[in-house]
Design a protein around this motif. Structure first.
Motif, PDB file in Angstrom:
ATOM      1  N   GLY A 115     100.006 -16.262  -7.494  1.00  0.00           N
ATOM      2  CA  GLY A 115      98.620 -16.584  -7.811  1.00  0.00           C
ATOM      3  C   GLY A 115      97.639 -15.566  -7.249  1.00  0.00           C
ATOM      4  N   PRO A 116      96.352 -15.731  -7.585  1.00  0.00           N
ATOM      5  CA  PRO A 116      95.329 -14.756  -7.205  1.00  0.00           C
ATOM      6  C   PRO A 116      95.243 -14.478  -5.703  1.00  0.00           C
ATOM      7  N   GLY A 117      95.278 -15.525  -4.880  1.00  0.00           N
ATOM      8  CA  GLY A 117      95.157 -15.315  -3.439  1.00  0.00           C
ATOM      9  C   GLY A 117      96.272 -14.460  -2.880  1.00  0.00           C
ATOM     10  N   VAL A 118      97.490 -14.742  -3.309  1.00  0.00           N
ATOM     11  CA  VAL A 118      98.640 -13.960  -2.834  1.00  0.00           C
ATOM     12  C   VAL A 118      98.558 -12.523  -3.350  1.00  0.00           C
ATOM     13  N   VAL A 119      98.145 -12.351  -4.585  1.00  0.00           N
ATOM     14  CA  VAL A 119      98.024 -11.010  -5.165  1.00  0.00           C
ATOM     15  C   VAL A 119      97.045 -10.165  -4.360  1.00  0.00           C
ATOM     16  N   VAL A 120      95.901 -10.723  -4.043  1.00  0.00           N
ATOM     17  CA  VAL A 120      94.887  -9.977  -3.279  1.00  0.00           C
ATOM     18  C   VAL A 120      95.399  -9.659  -1.882  1.00  0.00           C
ATOM     19  N   MET A 121      96.004 -10.628  -1.219  1.00  0.00           N
ATOM     20  CA  MET A 121      96.504 -10.402   0.134  1.00  0.00           C
ATOM     21  C   MET A 121      97.605  -9.349   0.151  1.00  0.00           C
ATOM     22  N   MET A 122      98.491  -9.373  -0.827  1.00  0.00           N
ATOM     23  CA  MET A 122      99.568  -8.382  -0.861  1.00  0.00           C
ATOM     24  C   MET A 122      99.020  -6.977  -1.119  1.00  0.00           C
ATOM     25  N   GLY A 123      97.996  -6.883  -1.949  1.00  0.00           N
ATOM     26  CA  GLY A 123      97.368  -5.584  -2.159  1.00  0.00           C
ATOM     27  C   GLY A 123      96.766  -5.043  -0.877  1.00  0.00           C
ATOM     28  N   MET A 124      96.051  -5.902  -0.151  1.00  0.00           N
ATOM     29  CA  MET A 124      95.411  -5.479   1.093  1.00  0.00           C
ATOM     30  C   MET A 124      96.450  -5.131   2.163  1.00  0.00           C
ATOM     31  N   MET A 125      97.479  -5.950   2.286  1.00  0.00           N
ATOM     32  CA  MET A 125      98.509  -5.696   3.306  1.00  0.00           C
ATOM     33  C   MET A 125      99.278  -4.414   3.015  1.00  0.00           C
ATOM     34  N   THR A 126      99.644  -4.207   1.767  1.00  0.00           N
ATOM     35  CA  THR A 126     100.379  -2.993   1.417  1.00  0.00           C
ATOM     36  C   THR A 126      99.553  -1.754   1.717  1.00  0.00           C
ATOM     37  N   GLY A 127      98.240  -1.842   1.475  1.00  0.00           N
ATOM     38  CA  GLY A 127      97.380  -0.692   1.706  1.00  0.00           C
ATOM     39  C   GLY A 127      97.042  -0.443   3.160  1.00  0.00           C
ATOM     40  N   ALA A 128      96.970  -1.504   3.962  1.00  0.00           N
ATOM     41  CA  ALA A 128      96.416  -1.357   5.305  1.00  0.00           C
ATOM     42  C   ALA A 128      97.435  -1.341   6.437  1.00  0.00           C
ATOM     43  N   PHE A 129      98.563  -2.014   6.284  1.00  0.00           N
ATOM     44  CA  PHE A 129      99.436  -2.232   7.436  1.00  0.00           C
ATOM     45  C   PHE A 129     100.144  -0.971   7.926  1.00  0.00           C
ATOM     46  N   GLY A 130     100.506  -0.069   7.027  1.00  0.00           N
ATOM     47  CA  GLY A 130     101.158   1.168   7.461  1.00  0.00           C
ATOM     48  C   GLY A 130     100.244   1.999   8.349  1.00  0.00           C
TER      49      GLY A 130
END
Length: 209
Positions: A115-130
């Motif tokens: 769903g939308p919430g998970v999609v947004v969070m995964m985008g942010m995590m993939t971009g920021a955590f490294g």
């Protein structure tokens, strides 16, 4: 090669360059370069894949990702001294990596039907955590926490843009391209023109009678 694989390959390479440049500022040896570059390159995607419970973490399923990160590390080890301003190079490379990694995370979450919430969070995590792992390990001020800069905000806006385009019956490649464009433009605007959101300012408590 699928679009998502291509995004992962590109984000791994660019994030690895930033990790190796940070390692050069810390004056690490070659093994340190390889470790920091690899950590930066696969950190965000690893968190994404673990949280989404994918069959295998992307770089374990395909070790070529680590090979690419190590290649970037060796390249920077022998050429970093040629850069006049490594801090600025890190910032711009990181902006490019963010613009690739966010749509990669969004695309994986969409492909798994979340769903939308998970999609947004995964985008942010993939971009920021490294990048966050890189900066914490190397004792640098994390880019994601620099006061007044658009970083997580750029990732959030990019991920939301992808959803809006997809909901508008736009094809997935167009949605991911729009995500990348919005993410990069906001991050670049923050660095070039000082775009930022208001920051919290504490106020003294009201006097109580």
């Amino acid at each position: 090669m699928t679009l998502l694989q291509g995004l992962d390959y590109l984000s791994v390479f660019i994030f690895a360059l930033t990790g190796a440049l940070v390692a050069s500022r810390a004056q690490l040896d070659l093994v340190g370069f390889l470790f920091i570059a690899s950590l930066t390159a696969v950190g965000g995607g690893t968190v994404r894949d673990l949280l989404l419970n994918r069959e295998a973490v992307f770089w374990i399923a395909n070790p070529w990702y680590i090979a690419i990160a190590c290649t970037a590390a060796v390249l920077v080890f022998f050429t970093a001294h040629r850069l006049e301003n490594r801090r600025r190079a890190i910032d711009w490379l990181d902006a490019g990596a963010l613009a690739v990694a966010v749509p990669a995370g969004v695309g994986v979450a969409l492909s798994l039907g979340h769903g939308p919430g998970v999609v947004v969070m995964m985008g942010m995590m993939t971009g920021a955590f490294g990048g966050l792992m890189r900066d914490v390990v190397c004792n640098e001020v994390p880019l994601v926490l620099r006061q007044g800069e658009l970083y997580l905000t750029a990732a959030f806006a990019g991920a939301v843009t992808a959803l809006l385009v997809r909901w508008g019956i736009g094809p997935a490649p167009v949605a991911l391209l729009a995500c990348a464009a919005v993410t990069f433009l906001l991050r670049a605007g923050s660095m070039l023109f000082g775009w930022k959101l208001p920051v919290y300012k504490s106020r003294p408590p009201r006097n109580r009678i």
